[in-house]
Design a protein around this motif. Structure first.
Motif, PDB file in Angstrom:
ATOM      1  N   ASP A 211      -4.077   0.993 -10.108  1.00 29.01           N
ATOM      2  CA  ASP A 211      -2.816   0.386 -10.567  1.00 29.01           C
ATOM      3  C   ASP A 211      -1.682   1.411 -10.472  1.00 29.01           C
ATOM      4  O   ASP A 211      -0.553   1.080 -10.081  1.00 29.01           O
ATOM      5  CB  ASP A 211      -2.957  -0.103 -12.013  1.00 29.01           C
ATOM      6  CG  ASP A 211      -3.843  -1.332 -12.123  1.00 29.01           C
ATOM      7  OD1 ASP A 211      -4.084  -1.989 -11.084  1.00 29.01           O
ATOM      8  OD2 ASP A 211      -4.321  -1.619 -13.239  1.00 29.01           O
ATOM      9  N   GLY A 212      -1.999   2.670 -10.824  1.00 28.75           N
ATOM     10  CA  GLY A 212      -0.996   3.732 -10.699  1.00 28.75           C
ATOM     11  C   GLY A 212      -0.617   3.992  -9.252  1.00 28.75           C
ATOM     12  O   GLY A 212       0.556   4.248  -8.933  1.00 28.75           O
ATOM     13  N   LEU A 213      -1.593   3.918  -8.360  1.00 25.05           N
ATOM     14  CA  LEU A 213      -1.317   4.098  -6.939  1.00 25.05           C
ATOM     15  C   LEU A 213      -0.415   2.984  -6.418  1.00 25.05           C
ATOM     16  O   LEU A 213       0.551   3.240  -5.682  1.00 25.05           O
ATOM     17  CB  LEU A 213      -2.636   4.122  -6.159  1.00 25.05           C
ATOM     18  CG  LEU A 213      -2.540   4.219  -4.638  1.00 25.05           C
ATOM     19  CD1 LEU A 213      -1.806   5.488  -4.210  1.00 25.05           C
ATOM     20  CD2 LEU A 213      -3.930   4.166  -4.010  1.00 25.05           C
ATOM     21  N   ALA A 214      -0.712   1.756  -6.811  1.00 24.36           N
ATOM     22  CA  ALA A 214       0.127   0.622  -6.392  1.00 24.36           C
ATOM     23  C   ALA A 214       1.559   0.780  -6.892  1.00 24.36           C
ATOM     24  O   ALA A 214       2.525   0.508  -6.170  1.00 24.36           O
ATOM     25  CB  ALA A 214      -0.481  -0.685  -6.908  1.00 24.36           C
ATOM     26  N   GLU A 215       1.693   1.258  -8.120  1.00 20.52           N
ATOM     27  CA  GLU A 215       3.040   1.448  -8.699  1.00 20.52           C
ATOM     28  C   GLU A 215       3.835   2.486  -7.900  1.00 20.52           C
ATOM     29  O   GLU A 215       5.033   2.301  -7.637  1.00 20.52           O
ATOM     30  CB  GLU A 215       2.904   1.888 -10.156  1.00 20.52           C
ATOM     31  CG  GLU A 215       4.234   2.050 -10.873  1.00 20.52           C
ATOM     32  CD  GLU A 215       4.066   2.454 -12.321  1.00 20.52           C
ATOM     33  OE1 GLU A 215       5.078   2.803 -12.955  1.00 20.52           O
ATOM     34  OE2 GLU A 215       2.923   2.446 -12.810  1.00 20.52           O
ATOM     35  N   GLN A 216       3.175   3.581  -7.519  1.00 23.52           N
ATOM     36  CA  GLN A 216       3.864   4.610  -6.739  1.00 23.52           C
ATOM     37  C   GLN A 216       4.257   4.097  -5.359  1.00 23.52           C
ATOM     38  O   GLN A 216       5.336   4.440  -4.845  1.00 23.52           O
ATOM     39  CB  GLN A 216       2.968   5.838  -6.603  1.00 23.52           C
ATOM     40  CG  GLN A 216       2.855   6.677  -7.854  1.00 23.52           C
ATOM     41  CD  GLN A 216       4.199   7.244  -8.277  1.00 23.52           C
ATOM     42  OE1 GLN A 216       4.964   7.763  -7.481  1.00 23.52           O
ATOM     43  NE2 GLN A 216       4.508   7.121  -9.578  1.00 23.52           N
ATOM     44  N   LEU A 217       3.432   3.285  -4.760  1.00 24.77           N
ATOM     45  CA  LEU A 217       3.774   2.713  -3.452  1.00 24.77           C
ATOM     46  C   LEU A 217       4.968   1.761  -3.572  1.00 24.77           C
ATOM     47  O   LEU A 217       5.812   1.692  -2.672  1.00 24.77           O
ATOM     48  CB  LEU A 217       2.562   1.993  -2.862  1.00 24.77           C
ATOM     49  CG  LEU A 217       1.433   2.904  -2.363  1.00 24.77           C
ATOM     50  CD1 LEU A 217       0.176   2.089  -2.072  1.00 24.77           C
ATOM     51  CD2 LEU A 217       1.868   3.666  -1.108  1.00 24.77           C
ATOM     52  N   ILE A 218       5.006   1.028  -4.665  1.00 19.18           N
ATOM     53  CA  ILE A 218       6.140   0.128  -4.883  1.00 19.18           C
ATOM     54  C   ILE A 218       7.425   0.936  -5.107  1.00 19.18           C
ATOM     55  O   ILE A 218       8.494   0.592  -4.583  1.00 19.18           O
ATOM     56  CB  ILE A 218       5.866  -0.792  -6.093  1.00 19.18           C
ATOM     57  CG1 ILE A 218       4.749  -1.793  -5.745  1.00 19.18           C
ATOM     58  CG2 ILE A 218       7.129  -1.528  -6.524  1.00 19.18           C
ATOM     59  CD1 ILE A 218       4.244  -2.594  -6.935  1.00 19.18           C
ATOM     60  N   ASN A 219       7.327   2.028  -5.852  1.00 18.13           N
ATOM     61  CA  ASN A 219       8.503   2.865  -6.141  1.00 18.13           C
ATOM     62  C   ASN A 219       8.946   3.709  -4.950  1.00 18.13           C
ATOM     63  O   ASN A 219      10.064   4.230  -4.937  1.00 18.13           O
ATOM     64  CB  ASN A 219       8.208   3.775  -7.334  1.00 18.13           C
ATOM     65  CG  ASN A 219       8.035   3.000  -8.628  1.00 18.13           C
ATOM     66  OD1 ASN A 219       8.519   1.870  -8.756  1.00 18.13           O
ATOM     67  ND2 ASN A 219       7.334   3.586  -9.586  1.00 18.13           N
ATOM     68  N   ASN A 220       8.071   3.887  -3.978  1.00 14.82           N
ATOM     69  CA  ASN A 220       8.389   4.665  -2.774  1.00 14.82           C
ATOM     70  C   ASN A 220       8.108   3.798  -1.547  1.00 14.82           C
ATOM     71  O   ASN A 220       7.076   3.954  -0.878  1.00 14.82           O
ATOM     72  CB  ASN A 220       7.557   5.947  -2.733  1.00 14.82           C
ATOM     73  CG  ASN A 220       7.842   6.869  -3.905  1.00 14.82           C
ATOM     74  OD1 ASN A 220       8.775   7.656  -3.881  1.00 14.82           O
ATOM     75  ND2 ASN A 220       7.029   6.754  -4.961  1.00 14.82           N
ATOM     76  N   PRO A 221       9.007   2.872  -1.238  1.00 23.89           N
ATOM     77  CA  PRO A 221       8.736   1.835  -0.237  1.00 23.89           C
ATOM     78  C   PRO A 221       8.568   2.331   1.198  1.00 23.89           C
ATOM     79  O   PRO A 221       8.107   1.570   2.039  1.00 23.89           O
ATOM     80  CB  PRO A 221       9.956   0.914  -0.364  1.00 23.89           C
ATOM     81  CG  PRO A 221      11.020   1.751  -0.971  1.00 23.89           C
ATOM     82  CD  PRO A 221      10.325   2.711  -1.875  1.00 23.89           C
ATOM     83  N   THR A 222       8.902   3.583   1.490  1.00 26.33           N
ATOM     84  CA  THR A 222       8.714   4.087   2.858  1.00 26.33           C
ATOM     85  C   THR A 222       7.354   4.776   3.040  1.00 26.33           C
ATOM     86  O   THR A 222       6.978   5.106   4.168  1.00 26.33           O
ATOM     87  CB  THR A 222       9.831   5.093   3.219  1.00 26.33           C
ATOM     88  OG1 THR A 222       9.793   6.205   2.296  1.00 26.33           O
ATOM     89  CG2 THR A 222      11.204   4.421   3.146  1.00 26.33           C
ATOM     90  N   LEU A 223       6.651   5.002   1.941  1.00 29.79           N
ATOM     91  CA  LEU A 223       5.349   5.659   2.026  1.00 29.79           C
ATOM     92  C   LEU A 223       4.319   4.757   2.697  1.00 29.79           C
ATOM     93  O   LEU A 223       4.236   3.567   2.399  1.00 29.79           O
ATOM     94  CB  LEU A 223       4.838   6.022   0.629  1.00 29.79           C
ATOM     95  CG  LEU A 223       5.183   7.401   0.057  1.00 29.79           C
ATOM     96  CD1 LEU A 223       4.601   7.524  -1.340  1.00 29.79           C
ATOM     97  CD2 LEU A 223       4.633   8.503   0.951  1.00 29.79           C
ATOM     98  N   GLU A 224       3.529   5.334   3.588  1.00 24.94           N
ATOM     99  CA  GLU A 224       2.399   4.640   4.194  1.00 24.94           C
ATOM    100  C   GLU A 224       1.165   5.524   4.055  1.00 24.94           C
ATOM    101  O   GLU A 224       1.259   6.752   4.129  1.00 24.94           O
ATOM    102  CB  GLU A 224       2.668   4.325   5.669  1.00 24.94           C
ATOM    103  CG  GLU A 224       3.838   3.368   5.862  1.00 24.94           C
ATOM    104  CD  GLU A 224       4.077   3.003   7.327  1.00 24.94           C
ATOM    105  OE1 GLU A 224       3.233   3.382   8.184  1.00 24.94           O
ATOM    106  OE2 GLU A 224       5.102   2.353   7.603  1.00 24.94           O
ATOM    107  N   ILE A 225       0.031   4.892   3.834  1.00 26.42           N
ATOM    108  CA  ILE A 225      -1.180   5.667   3.572  1.00 26.42           C
ATOM    109  C   ILE A 225      -2.378   5.151   4.366  1.00 26.42           C
ATOM    110  O   ILE A 225      -2.410   3.999   4.806  1.00 26.42           O
ATOM    111  CB  ILE A 225      -1.547   5.651   2.069  1.00 26.42           C
ATOM    112  CG1 ILE A 225      -1.868   4.221   1.611  1.00 26.42           C
ATOM    113  CG2 ILE A 225      -0.447   6.270   1.230  1.00 26.42           C
ATOM    114  CD1 ILE A 225      -2.452   4.142   0.194  1.00 26.42           C
ATOM    115  N   SER A 226      -3.351   6.036   4.532  1.00 28.15           N
ATOM    116  CA  SER A 226      -4.657   5.673   5.071  1.00 28.15           C
ATOM    117  C   SER A 226      -5.680   5.839   3.957  1.00 28.15           C
ATOM    118  O   SER A 226      -5.695   6.868   3.266  1.00 28.15           O
ATOM    119  CB  SER A 226      -5.024   6.569   6.258  1.00 28.15           C
ATOM    120  OG  SER A 226      -6.353   6.311   6.692  1.00 28.15           O
ATOM    121  N   ILE A 227      -6.521   4.855   3.775  1.00 27.07           N
ATOM    122  CA  ILE A 227      -7.541   4.873   2.725  1.00 27.07           C
ATOM    123  C   ILE A 227      -8.872   5.247   3.388  1.00 27.07           C
ATOM    124  O   ILE A 227      -9.333   4.553   4.300  1.00 27.07           O
ATOM    125  CB  ILE A 227      -7.647   3.494   2.050  1.00 27.07           C
ATOM    126  CG1 ILE A 227      -6.265   3.064   1.527  1.00 27.07           C
ATOM    127  CG2 ILE A 227      -8.674   3.510   0.934  1.00 27.07           C
ATOM    128  CD1 ILE A 227      -6.144   1.574   1.298  1.00 27.07           C
TER     129      ILE A 227
END
Length: 296
Positions: A211-227
């Motif tokens: 949930d914390g990871l999702a929140e950070q992605l929402i707050n930083n909309p240009t971030l892209e990640i590989s899982i």
């Protein structure tokens, strides 16, 4: 009638004569046990297909258990052999027996008394893992109890505390909060995002961190990640479990309204272990997910 009464009295007398020594011996045994403390544990090791030879990693794990067993004043070991669903029932019974006896023989060679070891084999009758993870059913389960004299280890009893965030969850939360400072191509481990053994099912402790990871992605909309998913215990990932675990995290984030175009996922099998898997805790640490920053 009198004769019958005499027989009944004789039987009662005999019963008392038999029971008194038995009760005394049971009480003596129970009192004797009070002088000992015990420690128990359980591990699993895995085998190659149609094989009952111990792999090097399994030998290391069993060796560490043998050291603990020998350190106690007495021990009890139960070894259970299992197979996957391939082959005939008769062949799998033989294979599971060979696996159990191989492990038992290893402990005997390390100095564990033979009469302290019990071996059982179940063939394919007690498959623990689902078909997509059937390779993990090629296993031996080892349960053990170690007895020590009371007083040999003094442990200070700590006062009960309210449940707090674990160190692993704290580290993950800190790492997530600093995502914007992580360079492109760099990774950070999410140690508290763990899974039930042999499955892509998340353990409950993973949800707050995700949930914390999702929140950070929402707050930083240009971030892209590989899982990036990882497994423990078995050298090959025949069922592609590591990728399934990564996909589980991917699906969770998408369900939290993260644009799928910002996410990719990949499995690395058992090619990047963090620990030597000598204990169940170390095995659990390798059932993990890491996050790689691909774009900022």
């Amino acid at each position: 009638m009198k004769t019958a009464g005499k027989k009944e009295a004789t039987l009662i007398t005999a019963s008392v004569r038999i029971r008194i020594p038995f009760i005394v011996s049971v009480l003596f045994f129970f009192v004797s046990l009070q002088a000992y403390s015990q420690h128990s544990g359980r591990i699993e090791i895995y085998f190659r297909n149609d094989n009952f030879s111990l792999q090097p990693r399994s030998q290391k794990l069993l060796d560490s258990i043998a050291v603990k067993l020998k350190a106690g004043v007495a021990c009890y070991v139960k070894v259970e052999g299992h197979t996957d669903s391939k082959g005939t029932a008769k062949a799998n019974d033989i294979l599971s027996k060979n696996r159990a006896e191989t492990v038992a023989g290893f402990f005997e060679e390390k100095g564990i008394p033979k009469d302290s070891i019990v071996s059982e084999w179940w063939g394919m009758r007690k498959r623990k893992y689902r078909m997509e993870s059937d390779s993990l059913n090629r296993r031996a389960e080892i349960s053990y109890i170690i007895y020590n004299k009371l007083g040999t280890v003094v442990q200070k009893k700590e006062p009960e505390k309210k449940k707090e965030t674990t160190p692993s969850e704290k580290r993950d939360s800190i790492a997530i909060s600093k995502m914007k400072n992580v360079g492109v191509g760099e990774t950070f481990a999410m140690n508290s995002v763990q899974f039930y053994g042999g499955t892509p099912t998340l353990l409950p402790g993973a949800f707050p961190v995700l949930d914390g990871l999702a929140e950070q992605l929402i707050n930083n909309p240009t971030l892209e990640i590989s899982i990036e998913g990882h497994i423990c215990c078995y050298p090959t990932d025949e069922d592609n479990l590591s990728e399934k675990r990564a996909k589980t995290v991917y699906d969770y984030l998408v369900a939290k309204s993260i644009d799928p175009s910002r996410l990719t996922y990949k499995g690395f099998g058992h090619t990047r272990p963090l620990t030597e898997e000598r204990t169940a805790e170390e095995q659990q640490q390798n059932r993990r997910v890491e996050i790689r920053i691909t774009k900022k």
